[in-house]
Write a protein that holds these residues in place. Sequence first.
Motif, short mmCIF file in Angstrom:
data_model
loop_
_atom_site.label_atom_id
_atom_site.label_comp_id
_atom_site.label_asym_id
_atom_site.label_seq_id
_atom_site.Cartn_x
_atom_site.Cartn_y
_atom_site.Cartn_z
N MET A 188 0.84 -1.17 0.00
CA MET A 188 0.00 0.00 0.00
C MET A 188 0.90 1.24 0.00
N SER A 189 0.56 2.20 -0.84
CA SER A 189 1.30 3.46 -0.85
C SER A 189 0.36 4.60 -0.48
N ILE A 190 0.95 5.61 0.12
CA ILE A 190 0.19 6.80 0.53
C ILE A 190 0.81 8.00 -0.15
N GLU A 191 -0.04 8.84 -0.69
CA GLU A 191 0.43 10.06 -1.35
C GLU A 191 -0.22 11.26 -0.68
N VAL A 192 0.61 12.23 -0.30
CA VAL A 192 0.10 13.48 0.27
C VAL A 192 0.04 14.48 -0.87
N SER A 193 -1.15 14.99 -1.15
CA SER A 193 -1.30 15.92 -2.27
C SER A 193 -1.31 17.37 -1.83
N ALA A 194 -1.55 17.63 -0.53
CA ALA A 194 -1.54 19.00 -0.04
C ALA A 194 -1.35 19.00 1.47
N LEU A 195 -0.74 20.06 1.95
CA LEU A 195 -0.55 20.25 3.39
C LEU A 195 -1.12 21.61 3.77
N ALA A 196 -1.84 21.64 4.87
CA ALA A 196 -2.40 22.92 5.32
C ALA A 196 -2.59 22.86 6.83
N ILE A 197 -2.49 24.02 7.46
CA ILE A 197 -2.73 24.13 8.89
C ILE A 197 -3.57 25.37 9.17
N HIS A 198 -4.12 25.41 10.37
CA HIS A 198 -4.79 26.59 10.91
C HIS A 198 -3.98 26.97 12.15
N PRO A 199 -3.05 27.93 12.07
CA PRO A 199 -2.26 28.27 13.25
C PRO A 199 -3.13 28.69 14.44
N VAL A 200 -4.20 29.43 14.16
CA VAL A 200 -5.19 29.79 15.18
C VAL A 200 -6.48 29.09 14.79
N LYS A 201 -7.06 28.36 15.71
CA LYS A 201 -8.29 27.61 15.41
C LYS A 201 -9.34 28.54 14.80
N SER A 202 -9.93 28.12 13.70
CA SER A 202 -11.01 28.81 13.00
C SER A 202 -10.59 30.02 12.17
N THR A 203 -9.28 30.28 12.04
CA THR A 203 -8.86 31.36 11.14
C THR A 203 -8.57 30.77 9.77
N ALA A 204 -8.16 31.62 8.83
CA ALA A 204 -7.93 31.19 7.45
C ALA A 204 -6.93 30.04 7.37
N ILE A 205 -7.19 29.13 6.46
CA ILE A 205 -6.30 27.99 6.24
C ILE A 205 -5.00 28.49 5.63
N ARG A 206 -3.89 27.88 6.04
CA ARG A 206 -2.57 28.27 5.54
C ARG A 206 -1.95 27.04 4.87
N HIS A 207 -1.70 27.15 3.59
CA HIS A 207 -1.12 26.04 2.83
C HIS A 207 0.40 26.04 3.02
N LEU A 208 0.96 24.85 3.10
CA LEU A 208 2.39 24.67 3.32
C LEU A 208 3.01 23.81 2.25
N ASP A 209 4.29 24.04 1.97
CA ASP A 209 5.04 23.17 1.06
C ASP A 209 5.54 21.94 1.80
N ARG A 210 5.78 22.11 3.10
CA ARG A 210 6.27 21.01 3.93
C ARG A 210 5.83 21.23 5.36
N ALA A 211 5.79 20.18 6.13
CA ALA A 211 5.39 20.29 7.54
C ALA A 211 6.12 19.24 8.35
N GLU A 212 6.38 19.59 9.59
CA GLU A 212 6.99 18.65 10.53
C GLU A 212 5.86 17.98 11.31
N VAL A 213 5.95 16.67 11.43
CA VAL A 213 4.95 15.92 12.19
C VAL A 213 5.46 15.77 13.61
N ARG A 214 4.66 16.22 14.54
CA ARG A 214 4.98 16.12 15.97
C ARG A 214 4.04 15.10 16.61
N PRO A 215 4.29 14.71 17.85
CA PRO A 215 3.40 13.72 18.49
C PRO A 215 1.93 14.14 18.51
N TRP A 216 1.64 15.44 18.56
CA TRP A 216 0.26 15.93 18.62
C TRP A 216 -0.31 16.27 17.24
N GLY A 217 0.49 16.16 16.19
CA GLY A 217 0.01 16.48 14.84
C GLY A 217 1.02 17.33 14.10
#
Length: 94
Positions: free
Chosen positions: A1-30
């Motif tokens: 099985m392979s997994i492909e990530v097609s987009a990364l995005a976060i909300h630095p402040v809950k419920s504010t505008a979505i912020r698209h990222l080129d890369r992200a670090e995965v931490r224990p909480w997300g």
Amino acid sequence: MSIEVSALAIHPVKSTAIRHLDRAEVRPWGLAGDRRWMVVDDEGTLVTAREVHELFSITADTPETAPGSGTALRLSAAGARARLPGCCNPARDR
């Protein structure tokens, strides 16, 4: 099985505008920088875009979304003046 990530995005402040990222670090909480801040009312209760739809118009920048910005959190909204109620209200502080 392979997994492909097609987009990364976060909300630095809950419920504010979505912020698209080129890369992200995965931490224990997300993803690093995702929903690490929140808006609260005077009683300290979470306020979301379900109650205040205008929150979606606020852009939050953090080191994850704006590397080199030199600040932990910067908020902006198109056409809005900077204002922090009870702290740094430019209209009140004149």
